[in-house]
Design an enzyme around this catalytic site. Structure first.
Site: not given
Ligand code: BES
Ligand code: ZN
Length: 457
Positions: A88, A153
């Site tokens: 997603d 996710e």
């Molecule tokens: N891939 C990201 C998280 C991330 C990005 C970790 C760069 C480390 C370096 C992930 O897909 C993400 O965006 N997670 C969300 C989680 C939330 C919506 C629960 C976030 O961190 O905002």
């Molecule tokens: Zn993300």
């Protein structure tokens, strides 16, 4: 290694075209308006897994978006690696700021631009191509692999948490391998050994029962947009600290060792400032930018609206104002406790004349790795060989809420080896993937499976 490298360079154009096909499917999970594309993106991946040579692949239905599960067993006695990622993506908006359309992948200057290039379709596909490379080049797979690629996710992985608890056997493994994080630079790979947690909520402020003429009523009726602004302004003090009572009680202070290690990370404040494009950096007093994002909690308004926002002017005193807000959390903060305290605090801050309501969205606890398993040494070796430099152990301010649950539910370490570069515009217009990193990363992952096979877990 060399027959792996030959296979990858010989097939590089196809590896890129295939990824572009997936990126054209707008599998946005955040608003429910893209159900057909969610379904299509999941089916697409299942087909590509089978084409890569995986023995078994299926879609698993949940109360929300389907998960893609794949399995390739070479020897029940060999280690098993579970590869987790997500298909997603975030919405494309603001759509007018994209140089080329979000769902029309476009190559420019050695990069591929599209939503999901790096977060996370590009990185998931690197694993698929790494597996294909080992199988098709004749190197073979020295470990068993399971793929678990979810479609929620970006909205908090809520259905995955239940699925994990109910499917321990199906998902049993010796290590969880995740590529959804960042490198330090094109030359310096990284292993991410800590992530912040998150607590997300919407704050609504209601005043009069309907929109009012701001001349006839203005001055005698509290304006919800101004009340909301006042509440938000009061949530941080002059030192950039969050004012919610008790908020820092469970925050672990940085140790001297953590301060020393962080100071040694090749990171330049001015480069970072230039990359974000802000006139200056600012945050909690007494901490560097890396310390602020890796070790300290944060509070951000993600969106705010109320009243008239069209072009021109309209004299109105609006009935309602709303903000979406997220806390980033560090050990040992708990998202539910934080939102309880937040809710009490905003009620206390609300001026007479308005009502406030807090609506809770998703949450996730922070995570810190315990890099004791030989899988970390395998990652170090594979990354060093692919990029010419040993990885730096970093933390990241972002969140992947399911990571701590993997470790506790499956009793296996999570190893985060990611490939996004600084400034790759995750969640923003013009998200990109570096094409050289794409190719080297596939090589690193193909090699990593070999290293894990040799070193064990
Ligand atoms: N891939 C990201 C998280 C991330 C990005 C970790 C760069 C480390 C370096 C992930 O897909 C993400 O965006 N997670 C969300 C989680 C939330 C919506 C629960 C976030 O961190 O905002
Ligand atoms: Zn993300």
């Amino acid at each position: 290694m060399s027959n792996l490298a030959d296979y990858i360079s010989g097939n590089a154009p196809r590896f890129l075209e295939e990824l572009k096909d997936w990126l054209r499917i707008a599998s946005v999970s955040t608003d429910g308006a893209h159900q057909p594309e969610i379904e299509q993106a999941a089916e697409w991946l299942k087909a590509r897994l089978l084409a890569a040579g995986v023995q078994h692949a299926e879609l698993i239905r949940t109360a929300g978006n389907p998960m893609v599960f794949g399995e390739h067993v070479v020897d029940p006695a060999a280690p098993t690696v579970l590869i987790y990622g997500h298909y997603d993506v975030q919405p494309e908006d603001p759509v007018e700021l994209w140089t080329s359309p979000a769902f029309q992948p476009t190559e420019r200057d050695g990069r591929l631009y599209a939503r999901g290039t790096i977060d996370d379709k590009g990185q998931v596909f690197m694993h698929v191509k790494a597996l294909e490379t080992r199988l098709a080049s004749g190197a073979g797979m020295p470990v068993n692999v399971k793929f678990l690629i979810e479609g929620e996710e970006e909205i908090g992985s809520e259905n995955l948490a239940d699925f994990l608890a109910q499917n321990r056997e199906k998902l049993s493994c010796d290590a969880v391998l995740i590529s959804d994080t960042a490198m330090l630079s094109k030359e310096i790979p990284a292993v991410t050994a800590g992530l912040r947690g998150i607590a997300y909520a919407e704050l609504e402020v209601r005043g009069p029962g309907k929109d009012l003429h701001s001349g006839h009523y203005g001055g005698a009726v509290v304006n919800p947009t101004m009340a909301l602004s006042a509440i938000i302004a009061a949530l941080k003090d002059a030192d950039g600290r969050i004012t919610v009572p008790g908020f820092y009680d469970s925050v672990r202070d940085m140790t001297d060792k953590e301060k020393q290690d962080t100071a040694l990370v090749p990171f330049d404040e001015e480069e970072f400032r230039a990359e974000v494009g802000a006139p200056a950096l600012n945050g909690e007093t007494g901490y560097s930018s890396l310390e602020r994002t890796w070790y300290r909690p944060a509070l951000d308004v993600n969106g705010i609206w109320g009243g008239f926002i069209g072009s021109g002017s309209k004299t109105v005193l609006p009935a309602v104002a709303t903000a979406k807000m997220s806390f980033r959390l560090v050990p040992d903060q708990d998202p539910d406790d934080v939102l309880d305290a937040f809710e009490r605090h905003v009620h206390a801050l609300a001026p007479e004349g308005v009502e406030v309501e807090v609506r809770r969205f998703h949450g996730g606890i922070p995570w810190v790795a315990d890099p004791g398993s030989p899988v970390f040494q395998a990652a170090d070796a594979a990354l060093e060989r692919a990029f010419g430099t040993a990885p730096v152990y970093v933390r990241d301010g972002g969140s992947i809420p399911i990571v701590p649950l993997f470790e506790t539910t499956l009793d296996a370490p999570a190893v985060l080896v990611g490939f996004s570069l600084p400034g790759s515009n995750l969640h923003a217009p013009d998200e990109w993937l570096d094409l050289e990193v794409y190719q080297k990363g596939i090589g690193a992952l193909a090699d990593l499976y070999g290293e894990i096979g040799e070193r064990g877990v």
